[in-house]
Write a protein that holds these residues in place. Structure first.
Motif, PDB file in Angstrom:
ATOM      1  N   ILE A 409      45.702  44.555  19.093  1.00  0.00           N
ATOM      2  CA  ILE A 409      45.184  45.194  18.752  1.00  0.00           C
ATOM      3  C   ILE A 409      43.873  44.118  19.852  1.00  0.00           C
ATOM      4  N   GLY A 410      44.002  43.051  20.246  1.00  0.00           N
ATOM      5  CA  GLY A 410      43.453  42.394  20.748  1.00  0.00           C
ATOM      6  C   GLY A 410      42.558  43.349  22.339  1.00  0.00           C
ATOM      7  N   ILE A 411      43.783  44.105  22.315  1.00  0.00           N
ATOM      8  CA  ILE A 411      43.376  44.599  24.157  1.00  0.00           C
ATOM      9  C   ILE A 411      42.523  45.638  23.419  1.00  0.00           C
ATOM     10  N   GLY A 412      42.367  46.217  21.866  1.00  0.00           N
ATOM     11  CA  GLY A 412      41.694  47.787  21.521  1.00  0.00           C
ATOM     12  C   GLY A 412      40.521  47.242  20.906  1.00  0.00           C
ATOM     13  N   ARG A 413      40.401  46.142  20.521  1.00  0.00           N
ATOM     14  CA  ARG A 413      38.833  45.340  19.684  1.00  0.00           C
ATOM     15  C   ARG A 413      38.149  45.376  21.125  1.00  0.00           C
ATOM     16  N   MET A 414      39.315  44.491  21.937  1.00  0.00           N
ATOM     17  CA  MET A 414      37.955  44.263  23.616  1.00  0.00           C
ATOM     18  C   MET A 414      37.371  45.267  24.165  1.00  0.00           C
ATOM     19  N   VAL A 415      38.234  46.093  24.702  1.00  0.00           N
ATOM     20  CA  VAL A 415      38.262  47.282  25.109  1.00  0.00           C
ATOM     21  C   VAL A 415      36.974  47.804  23.898  1.00  0.00           C
ATOM     22  N   GLN A 416      37.528  48.475  22.322  1.00  0.00           N
ATOM     23  CA  GLN A 416      36.347  49.103  21.817  1.00  0.00           C
ATOM     24  C   GLN A 416      35.193  48.569  21.800  1.00  0.00           C
ATOM     25  N   GLU A 417      34.934  47.094  21.913  1.00  0.00           N
ATOM     26  CA  GLU A 417      33.310  46.390  22.115  1.00  0.00           C
ATOM     27  C   GLU A 417      32.608  45.831  22.859  1.00  0.00           C
ATOM     28  N   PHE A 418      33.608  46.150  24.686  1.00  0.00           N
ATOM     29  CA  PHE A 418      33.176  45.717  25.584  1.00  0.00           C
ATOM     30  C   PHE A 418      33.393  46.058  26.615  1.00  0.00           C
ATOM     31  N   GLU A 419      32.396  46.464  27.989  1.00  0.00           N
ATOM     32  CA  GLU A 419      32.714  46.969  29.497  1.00  0.00           C
ATOM     33  C   GLU A 419      33.609  45.714  30.284  1.00  0.00           C
ATOM     34  N   TRP A 420      34.855  45.774  30.638  1.00  0.00           N
ATOM     35  CA  TRP A 420      35.012  44.210  31.087  1.00  0.00           C
ATOM     36  C   TRP A 420      34.577  44.612  32.509  1.00  0.00           C
ATOM     37  N   ARG A 421      34.821  43.686  33.380  1.00  0.00           N
ATOM     38  CA  ARG A 421      34.824  44.321  35.282  1.00  0.00           C
ATOM     39  C   ARG A 421      35.150  42.612  36.280  1.00  0.00           C
ATOM     40  N   LEU A 422      36.477  42.791  36.815  1.00  0.00           N
ATOM     41  CA  LEU A 422      35.878  41.318  37.638  1.00  0.00           C
ATOM     42  C   LEU A 422      34.867  41.678  39.065  1.00  0.00           C
ATOM     43  N   LYS A 423      34.313  40.205  38.729  1.00  0.00           N
ATOM     44  CA  LYS A 423      33.087  40.411  39.454  1.00  0.00           C
ATOM     45  C   LYS A 423      32.436  40.110  40.734  1.00  0.00           C
ATOM     46  N   ASP A 424      34.587  39.910  41.564  1.00  0.00           N
ATOM     47  CA  ASP A 424      34.455  39.913  43.376  1.00  0.00           C
ATOM     48  C   ASP A 424      35.569  40.575  43.200  1.00  0.00           C
ATOM     49  N   LYS A 425      35.965  40.755  44.321  1.00  0.00           N
ATOM     50  CA  LYS A 425      37.759  40.487  44.998  1.00  0.00           C
ATOM     51  C   LYS A 425      38.728  39.978  45.355  1.00  0.00           C
ATOM     52  N   ALA A 426      37.922  39.125  45.597  1.00  0.00           N
ATOM     53  CA  ALA A 426      38.552  37.439  45.764  1.00  0.00           C
ATOM     54  C   ALA A 426      39.446  37.241  43.879  1.00  0.00           C
ATOM     55  N   GLN A 427      39.037  37.136  42.923  1.00  0.00           N
ATOM     56  CA  GLN A 427      39.482  37.312  41.767  1.00  0.00           C
ATOM     57  C   GLN A 427      41.111  38.406  41.851  1.00  0.00           C
ATOM     58  N   GLU A 428      41.669  39.306  42.415  1.00  0.00           N
ATOM     59  CA  GLU A 428      42.069  40.091  42.624  1.00  0.00           C
ATOM     60  C   GLU A 428      43.082  39.177  43.192  1.00  0.00           C
ATOM     61  N   GLU A 429      42.488  38.017  43.825  1.00  0.00           N
ATOM     62  CA  GLU A 429      44.392  37.450  44.743  1.00  0.00           C
ATOM     63  C   GLU A 429      44.796  36.011  43.024  1.00  0.00           C
ATOM     64  N   VAL A 430      46.066  36.656  42.746  1.00  0.00           N
ATOM     65  CA  VAL A 430      46.322  35.554  41.492  1.00  0.00           C
ATOM     66  C   VAL A 430      47.981  35.195  41.791  1.00  0.00           C
TER      67      VAL A 430
END
Length: 451
Positions: A409-430
């Motif tokens: 439900i957390g995933i569903g609510r957050m995607v239903q109400e907002f678009e989510w994206r990473l600001k830059d490619k550097a954040q893909e290094e996890v």
């Protein structure tokens, strides 16, 4: 130590580590015999064999768990069965989850409100600290379930100070999670355990003392509330009424366990899921379209989940790719045992590498890729136990239902109400850190309201 090749058992590819098993190593040459042995070990991990249900804990965990006085770390015995029955009846079982539904709804509304407030008050292109918000609300959920209400501050008599909500969270959740991975070199050299390790002992004992002091203060406050005639839908109300045989120490640990466990592993899984959705906009868009087709203008609720298999697929794929607990805690063979025709001597330790199982190329196509489609088979049932994320058998995780409901439900609510994206490619290094696989760098993402 020996890491044998992996073998397929009951549709699960298993990697088993044998520690201190010299009498077995020379026998593990025949594939048929090894497969039979591994099959027996799987049965052992769901307590078919009482001699392999014992937990082998580090010195830090021995102290922090009050010598296994909690369900997740206790040996499989009468105490384990009694306390697990209480936690299922009072908090985590299906009927208890229905009673606590209001607490989860409050949590989801709070997260939504905090995210919308962030968008209103933040500068353009400012990233939201997802973990700070989600973990804070998970802690609030745990407090409401255990105590019946949130606690913003409390006077801790044993420490003679007033603690804020953030300080309570630090003492009850953050410090023990970090303490659990604190290394005592004597764990690796037990024959030198007589040598003092004062720094380690002082650090862990201080965590234990502070945790105990805060829990005593919280319990005292709630006992006074109950004595005044105020009854709440809470775990402490249930335990004080139905579990009167518990000692003071057992009561304290029984109440602390759902607080720390509710506040960590579900957060880890949800954070990784939101990271992958922000990184994969096509998958995020598909999920949003599915939610819109089922919910329309209505807010997604738990009743919608049966009509939204893609959310469940995202949840299970995240458990596979980012296993919250990558290695099952060691089991200790405390007496000579026969497994699959082999003699397993007392003193043997066994562990299953969950991460290795879930990244096995002969079972999972492109295992490095996060792909929810692998859990969307059109024909035939999907084996959700394949990731072994919640264990199995009599020792299956008591909190699996709540984890799934809260995360989905957390995933569903957050995607239903907002678009989510990473600001830059550097954040893909996890990378990961901690007892569970928390992201080393906090997930910071750009969000945009959909309406």
């Amino acid at each position: 130590m020996l890491w044998p090749d992996s073998y397929v058992l009951n549709n699960i590819r298993v990697r088993v580590m044998f520690v201190f098993m010299p009498s077995l190593i020379h026998k593990l040459t025949n594939t048929t015999h090894l497969t039979h042995l591994l099959s027996s070990i799987l049965q052992a991990f769901v307590t078919k064999f009482q001699s392999i249900s014992t937990r082998k804990l580090s010195n830090a965990l021995k102290i922090l768990t009050a010598d296994k006085t909690m369900v997740a770390m206790s040996d499989y015995n009468d105490y384990h069965k009694t306390v697990k029955r209480h936690i299922l009846t009072g908090v985590l079982g299906p009927n208890a989850q229905k009673k606590h539904r209001i607490h989860r709804d409050i949590m989801m509304d709070n997260i939504s409100n905090r995210l919308h407030e962030f968008v209103k008050t933040s500068a353009d292109q400012q990233e939201v600290d997802f973990r700070k918000i989600f973990q804070s609300e998970l802690f609030g959920l745990a407090m409401r379930q255990v105590l019946g209400k949130e606690v913003e501050s409390i006077y801790v008599q044993d420490l003679k100070l007033i603690m804020s909500r953030d300080e309570i969270f630090q003492v009850l959740v953050v410090d023990p999670m970090m303490g659990a991975i604190d290394v005592d070199w004597r764990d690796f050299f037990p024959y030198l355990k007589w040598i003092p390790n004062k720094r380690f002992e002082s650090t862990i004992h201080q965590m234990y003392i502070r945790r105990e002091a805060v829990m005593k203060a919280l319990i005292k406050q709630q006992k006074e509330r109950i004595a005044s005639g105020e009854k709440l839908n809470s775990y402490i109300d249930y335990l004080l009424s139905e579990a009167q045989t518990l000692t003071e120490k057992q009561l304290l640990m029984s109440l602390w366990e759902p607080i720390i466990e509710s506040s960590d592993t579900t957060m880890v899984t949800t954070e990784w899921a939101m990271y992958e959705l922000a990184k994969n906009p096509d998958i995020q868009d598909r999920l949003y379209r599915d939610i819109q087709s089922v919910c329309g203008p209505d807010t997604i609720t738990e009743e919608h989940l049966t009509q939204l298999p893609y959310i469940t697929a995202i949840f299970h794929e995240t458990l596979r790719r980012h296993s919250p607990v990558p290695i099952i805690p060691l089991r200790y063979v405390h007496e000579d045992t026969v497994l699959g025709g082999y003699h397993v001597p007392a003193g043997t330790e066994l562990a299953v590498n969950i991460y290795g199982c879930n990244m096995e190329k002969n079972v999972w196509e492109n295992p490095e890729k996060w792909d929810p489609e692998r859990f969307m088979k059109e024909n035939g049932p999907i084996d959700f136990q394949k990731t072994m994320a919640f264990g199995g058998g009599k020792r299956v995780c008591a909190g699996s239902l709540q984890a799934m409901l809260t995360a989905c439900i957390g995933i569903g609510r957050m995607v239903q109400e907002f678009e989510w994206r990473l600001k830059d490619k550097a954040q893909e290094e996890v990378n990961t850190i901690g007892l569970t696989t928390q992201m080393l760098r906090l997930l910071r993402v750009l969000i945009k309201p959909r309406n």
